[in-house]
Design a protein around this motif. Structure first.
Motif, mmCIF file in Angstrom:
data_model
loop_
_atom_site.group_PDB
_atom_site.id
_atom_site.type_symbol
_atom_site.label_atom_id
_atom_site.label_comp_id
_atom_site.label_asym_id
_atom_site.label_seq_id
_atom_site.Cartn_x
_atom_site.Cartn_y
_atom_site.Cartn_z
ATOM 1 N N GLN A 26 0.850 -1.184 0.000
ATOM 2 C CA GLN A 26 0.000 0.000 0.000
ATOM 3 C C GLN A 26 0.891 1.242 0.000
ATOM 4 N N ILE A 27 0.477 2.267 -0.728
ATOM 5 C CA ILE A 27 1.216 3.528 -0.743
ATOM 6 C C ILE A 27 0.763 4.379 0.440
ATOM 7 N N LEU A 28 1.715 4.847 1.235
ATOM 8 C CA LEU A 28 1.401 5.669 2.398
ATOM 9 C C LEU A 28 1.230 7.125 1.988
ATOM 10 N N THR A 29 0.332 7.824 2.669
ATOM 11 C CA THR A 29 0.107 9.233 2.369
ATOM 12 C C THR A 29 1.234 10.087 2.964
ATOM 13 N N PRO A 30 1.435 11.294 2.432
ATOM 14 C CA PRO A 30 2.430 12.213 3.017
ATOM 15 C C PRO A 30 2.174 12.486 4.493
ATOM 16 N N HIS A 31 0.915 12.535 4.896
ATOM 17 C CA HIS A 31 0.597 12.771 6.314
ATOM 18 C C HIS A 31 1.145 11.644 7.169
ATOM 19 N N PHE A 32 0.946 10.395 6.755
ATOM 20 C CA PHE A 32 1.438 9.248 7.518
ATOM 21 C C PHE A 32 2.959 9.276 7.591
ATOM 22 N N VAL A 33 3.600 9.510 6.452
ATOM 23 C CA VAL A 33 5.063 9.519 6.399
ATOM 24 C C VAL A 33 5.627 10.606 7.309
ATOM 25 N N SER A 34 4.971 11.760 7.359
ATOM 26 C CA SER A 34 5.476 12.886 8.145
ATOM 27 C C SER A 34 5.433 12.626 9.645
ATOM 28 N N THR A 35 4.612 11.672 10.078
ATOM 29 C CA THR A 35 4.519 11.376 11.514
ATOM 30 C C THR A 35 5.716 10.574 12.012
ATOM 31 N N HIS A 36 6.443 9.908 11.093
ATOM 32 C CA HIS A 36 7.603 9.089 11.474
ATOM 33 C C HIS A 36 8.732 9.304 10.466
ATOM 34 N N PRO A 37 9.294 10.506 10.397
ATOM 35 C CA PRO A 37 10.358 10.774 9.410
ATOM 36 C C PRO A 37 11.602 9.931 9.656
ATOM 37 N N SER A 38 12.083 9.310 8.579
ATOM 38 C CA SER A 38 13.265 8.427 8.626
ATOM 39 C C SER A 38 13.102 7.290 9.624
ATOM 40 N N LYS A 39 11.862 6.906 9.890
ATOM 41 C CA LYS A 39 11.598 5.791 10.798
ATOM 42 C C LYS A 39 10.663 4.753 10.184
ATOM 43 N N ILE A 40 10.399 4.879 8.884
ATOM 44 C CA ILE A 40 9.607 3.872 8.170
ATOM 45 C C ILE A 40 10.532 3.190 7.175
#
Length: 298
Positions: A189-203
């Motif tokens: 699944q492609i993650l949204t920018p909002h989701f990615v921004s909650t865990h920067p460099s941690k996904i």
């Protein structure tokens, strides 16, 4: 006590008085001396040290230091607060972690379970030192496997149409379990920018090609059509740009004209699971520093 609990308890006891410093800053004389003096003055002994400096034209300095000190838990705040002065002096980006605190790692998975299996087996044997409080999946295929390790399994169906609602539910779980690292073990699944921004460099994601070749879906089909002689896998941090985040680890395996698409997929799975395992292990051991869109692995 399970073998996993024994490994975790042994790790905690062995490392209760150890910590790690990860630092990046502009290179200049006196950095190592200042760090060493600080640690010495606080009763710490350097156990391991690795450093790297980029080309002089750029001149960025990176260092990873593992050190030990008696009564580390009692000194934790002293180390955190005391180092701020040195960090400010050299304009450092820095992170200090204490090894008695295991990171909480969440795993996301879809139907294909080979990467998930590798992570769970490594975790059970003590190869990945983390707590895994949950696994999240948009399919039910992994439920029995995950629960056999005593880990809660959350089935949250996902699609493009309900992506935002799904991610809000996932983010609530990640917050509830205080997650430090998220591993996408073939989570399709492609993650949204909002989701990615909650865990920067941690996904952390595993992509089933040797990036930057064959970004996106169906890389094996496109690789077969192109007639490649090597296929690979790439472990990288997730950013808003699909499959273009900082690369942590890669590997390849040779193929030839006799191999069909299914053969490429089968060979690719061998690479995917080992590459992801190495990348996750290095992240958990605080060996990876993100610099621009690259990584420094110390």
């Amino acid at each position: 006590m399970t073998s996993t609990n024994q490994h975790i308890q042994h790790h905690t006891e062995k490392n209760q008085n150890k910590a790690r410093l990860l630092i990046s800053c502009t290179d200049k004389p006196g950095i190592v001396a200042a760090i060493s003096t600080f640690l010495h003055e606080h009763g710490a002994n350097i156990v391991e040290s690795n450093q790297y400096t980029t080309h002089p034209d750029e001149g960025t300095f990176f260092i990873r230091i593992e050190f030990a000190a008696s009564d580390m838990k009692e000194k934790e705040e002293t180390f955190q607060e005391g180092f701020k002065e040195i960090a400010a002096q050299f304009h450092m980006k820095w992170r200090l972690t204490f090894l008695y605190k295991l990171k909480n790692m969440a795993i996301f998975v879809s139907k294909e379970l080979h990467c998930l299996r590798e992570l769970l087996y490594e975790w059970e044997s003590g190869g990945l030192m983390a707590d895994i409080p949950l696994v999240i999946s948009n399919h039910k295929e992994g439920k029995e496997l995950v629960e056999s390790f005593g880990i809660p399994f959350y089935h949250i169906p996902a699609s493009k149409e309900i992506r935002h609602e799904v991610e809000e539910e996932q983010l609530k779980l990640l917050k509830e379990y205080d997650i430090d690292v998220i591993v996408l073990a073939r989570y399709m699944q492609i993650l949204t920018p909002h989701f990615v921004s909650t865990h920067p460099s941690k996904i952390i994601n595993i992509h089933h090609s040797f990036l930057p070749a064959f970004i996106g879906a169906n890389p094996h089909k496109r690789a077969h059509k192109r007639g490649v002689k090597l296929i690979g896998a790439t472990c990288h941090y997730v950013t808003d740009d699909l499959d273009e985040g900082p690369i942590i680890e890669q590997d390849v395996i040779r193929v030839d004209h006799r191999n069909h698409i299914d053969d490429l997929k089968k060979k690719g799975r061998l690479i995917e699971r080992t590459v992801l395992n190495r990348g996750v292990k290095w992240d958990l051991e605080d060996r990876v520093i993100v610099h621009q869109n690259k990584t420094i692995v110390l």
